[in-house]
Design an enzyme around this catalytic site. Structure first.
Site, mmCIF file in Angstrom:
data_model
loop_
_atom_site.group_PDB
_atom_site.id
_atom_site.type_symbol
_atom_site.label_atom_id
_atom_site.label_comp_id
_atom_site.label_asym_id
_atom_site.label_seq_id
_atom_site.Cartn_x
_atom_site.Cartn_y
_atom_site.Cartn_z
ATOM 1 N N ARG A 85 2.384 20.313 -6.052
ATOM 2 C CA ARG A 85 1.583 21.180 -6.924
ATOM 3 C C ARG A 85 0.080 20.942 -6.839
ATOM 4 O O ARG A 85 -0.675 21.635 -7.493
ATOM 5 C CB ARG A 85 2.070 21.047 -8.370
ATOM 6 C CG ARG A 85 3.502 21.528 -8.523
ATOM 7 C CD ARG A 85 3.982 21.630 -9.957
ATOM 8 N NE ARG A 85 5.322 22.172 -9.961
ATOM 9 C CZ ARG A 85 6.446 21.445 -9.882
ATOM 10 N NH1 ARG A 85 6.374 20.127 -9.810
ATOM 11 N NH2 ARG A 85 7.619 22.026 -9.847
ATOM 12 N N ASP B 62 19.755 21.574 -20.578
ATOM 13 C CA ASP B 62 18.696 21.272 -19.606
ATOM 14 C C ASP B 62 17.451 22.103 -19.893
ATOM 15 O O ASP B 62 16.821 22.642 -18.977
ATOM 16 C CB ASP B 62 19.168 21.517 -18.164
ATOM 17 C CG ASP B 62 18.110 21.087 -17.148
ATOM 18 O OD1 ASP B 62 17.460 20.054 -17.365
ATOM 19 O OD2 ASP B 62 17.903 21.799 -16.154
ATOM 20 N N ASN C 113 8.877 27.987 -16.986
ATOM 21 C CA ASN C 113 9.164 26.753 -16.277
ATOM 22 C C ASN C 113 7.857 26.113 -15.810
ATOM 23 O O ASN C 113 6.900 26.031 -16.569
ATOM 24 C CB ASN C 113 10.125 27.028 -15.118
ATOM 25 C CG ASN C 113 10.880 25.800 -14.657
ATOM 26 O OD1 ASN C 113 10.329 24.895 -14.059
ATOM 27 N ND2 ASN C 113 12.175 25.765 -14.949
ATOM 28 N N TRP D 293 7.288 33.156 -11.304
ATOM 29 C CA TRP D 293 7.379 31.726 -11.026
ATOM 30 C C TRP D 293 6.025 31.146 -10.630
ATOM 31 O O TRP D 293 5.925 30.007 -10.204
ATOM 32 C CB TRP D 293 8.410 31.478 -9.920
ATOM 33 C CG TRP D 293 9.091 30.156 -10.035
ATOM 34 C CD1 TRP D 293 8.917 29.074 -9.223
ATOM 35 C CD2 TRP D 293 10.049 29.754 -11.018
ATOM 36 N NE1 TRP D 293 9.710 28.023 -9.638
ATOM 37 C CE2 TRP D 293 10.419 28.420 -10.739
ATOM 38 C CE3 TRP D 293 10.645 30.392 -12.116
ATOM 39 C CZ2 TRP D 293 11.338 27.710 -11.513
ATOM 40 C CZ3 TRP D 293 11.557 29.701 -12.877
ATOM 41 C CH2 TRP D 293 11.905 28.375 -12.579
#
Length: 579
Positions: A131, A317, A411, A487
């Site tokens: 990242r 999760d 996310n 995303w």
């Protein structure tokens, strides 16, 4: 006299250039205000991803055109989630498989490349991504999939130091961009699906030497290190055995895999912590601190000052690792987090007090809401995956449908905050999952889930939606729907613009107040990375990395099948206004 004066002037000029090239603590603190560079992940350590630049604005963004693009090359495409850094005429951008490039920001010419030699047997959970990097002094520092930190000379790409974070054969890896906070290099760990123990480490960025370590699973000892590198006990995290049954805390997960944010006004670094291990929540009755939480750590001492747990005893999760973005609200410093569990949280950044919490996705099944007095979720017990020991054969618990899916209402893709509109811009997803629990025991280096799942779509027309959210009212002010999941991250600017990318390959720009899409460009592969912007000599530039991948095609079930036509890639694009 004239020669002496000339010598002094030349010396002063060289000193000025050297000072400009060296990245200092003050420069990093000012990163959100300065517009000629991008020195940190989040365009400032607070993580707001806002730039005051307005040369490119809502009235002229339609004239945005590519200036150059650069391919990462080779067969190593996969998911590209890197945020570029810009300094001193150079772009530093990481790529899949632990690679980093230094590129001339004007031309895209490669100045150097470093490719980390990865061993056999690495175990990245969710693609071979990286990242981004950190800049400090004359170094560029990034992490690798075999859980190492590498510091390179910014000018040459030569290795200055290299340090091991942990054992990759036990499931540890590193994918986040490191954080520089008050002269320290702060990192977390990845590997929550392998029973690792989450923690935050502080190092001397010039040498890689450890300063302190703070575990974020209750019961583990923290350490600080003296000048000779000797470890000195620095207090246990939490109260041993209080919220974990038996020995499960020893392999408790809570990985800090997204990295952190830092606000120098509070002196606190904020790290989100991941899911407890294993996923089967019936094995670990209790809240399982500090999993699925925001943990605020005093950077000077390495002590946890406060924590807020978003999903106690997580059974889906839902993780809790999403970024905590600090912002001003009158006399208070607040922090916001759009959690994977579907709720948006606002906390006091100094104390952790819950100020507001509300859903930012339209379907949440595991809880009816968040109690603002206690800070705890109002669970729907029947929507927790069943205990396999209660089944006839003891092999599979009852199956439930849960929304959001474990891939989350949001996310890894970072949101942005605009102090102009006072809105957060959140890349959101509407999806659910069928999930069930299974028996599981820990084995070093093996997946430690104890659950099965299938991701499901909810709506026929869209999965992703970029949403402008008011943190005070909880209202969705506007949204732009997207057929595929979103995303990639978001950028907000003083030009009344919001930029974001889509898996279909488009980088888009919309009016920050209305959500009207004003511009888009096809990059050739899915965008799963956050854009950045900077200026040079009065010209403003936009950059984004393009390359489809990440967790969705690997874990996405029915959703992955729906978007399996999307092509992989690996390029960085730079745009400017057409004259």
């Amino acid at each position: 006299m004239r020669l002496k004066l000339t010598t002094l002037l030349v010396g002063a000029a060289m000193a000025s250039l050297a000072a400009h090239a060296t990245v200092t603590d003050q420069m990093i603190r000012d990163d959100a205000k300065t517009t000629s560079d991008v020195l940190s992940w989040g365009i400032g350590t607070q993580g707001q991803r806002y730039s005051p630049l307005k040369t490119i604005n809502s009235s002229n963004v339609a004239r945005l055109v590519p200036m150059w693009s650069y391919s990462f090359g080779g067969e190593k495409q996969r998911g590209q989630q890197s945020q570029p850094l810009i300094h001193d005429g150079v772009m530093y951008v990481t790529a899949s498989y632990s690679r980093i490039y230094a590129l001339d920001v004007k031309t895209g010419k490669r100045l150097w490349k470093y490719e980390h030699r990865l061993p056999e047997g690495i175990m990245p959970c969710c693609d071979v991504i990286n990242r981004g990097a950190a800049l400090y002094d004359n170094l560029v520092i990034f992490g690798t999939l075999d859980a190492q930190l590498v510091a390179l000379d910014r000018k040459t790409g030569d290795v200055v130091w290299k340090e091991k974070i942990d054992d990759y054969s036990a499931g540890y890896s590193y994918t986040a961009a490191p954080l520089i906070a008050d002269g320290l290099l702060l990192t977390g760990v990845s590997g929550g699906e392998f029973g690792v123990v989450g923690r935050v480490e502080a190092r001397n960025p010039k040498t890689g030497e450890k300063v302190w370590v703070r575990p974020v699973v209750e019961g583990h000892m923290g350490y600080r290190y003296d000048k000779d590198g000797k470890a000195i006990e620095n207090g246990v995290s939490g109260t041993p055995g209080k919220t974990w049954p038996g020995d499960l805390w020893k392999t408790g997960g809570a990985a800090t895999w997204l990295g952190g944010t830092y606000d120098p006004r509070t002196g606190l670094a904020y790290f989100g912590t991941g899911n407890p291990a294993p996923w089967n929540s019936h094995l670990r009755k209790g809240d399982n601190l500090y999993s699925c939480s925001t943990v605020a750590i005093d950077v000077k001492t390495g002590q946890i000052k406060w924590h807020y747990q978003n999903t106690p005893n997580d059974g889906w999760d839902f993780d809790g690792v999403n970024e905590f973005v600090t912002f001003d609200d009158g006399n208070r410093i607040l922090g916001a987090k759009a959690d994977r569990n579907g709720f948006f949280y606002v906390n006091d950044a100094r104390t952790g007090e819950l100020v507001n919490a509300f859903p930012f996705v339209k379907k949440v099944t595991w809880a009816t809401g968040i109690d603002l007095k206690t800070g705890r979720p109002n669970y729907v017990p029947e929507n927790r995956p069943g205990d396999p020991t209660a089944s006839a054969d003891g092999k599979k618990g009852s199956v439930v449908f849960a929304a959001p899916s474990f891939l989350g209402g949001k996310n890894q893709m970072p949101m942005a905050y605009s102090p102009d509109t006072k809105l957060f811009y959140v890349p959101s997803n509407e999806w659910g999952m069928e999930i069930w629990n299974e028996p599981i025991t820990y084995k070093k280096g093996a997946a430690y889930l104890g659950a099965g799942f299938t991701i499901k779509t909810i709506n026929d027309d869209y999965i992703g939606a970029l949403r402008a959210i008011d943190p005070k009212t909880g209202k969705i002010v506007w949204e732009v729907k997207n057929e595929a999941p979103l995303w990639g991250g978001v950028l907000a600017t003083g030009g009344n613009l919001v930029f974001w990318g889509t898996p279909e390959g488009y980088l888009k720009a919309a009016d920050a107040k209305t959500g009207k899409v004003l511009w888009q460009y096809q990059t050739g592969s899915g965008v799963v990375a956050p854009p950045v912007t900077w200026e040079d000599k009065g010209e403003q530039y936009i950059a984004v990395v393009s390359g489809w991948g990440g967790a969705v095609p690997l874990w996405g079930g029915d959703v992955a099948k729906k978007v399996n036509y999307l092509e992989q890639g690996g390029m960085v694009w730079v745009f400017k206004l057409m004259k």
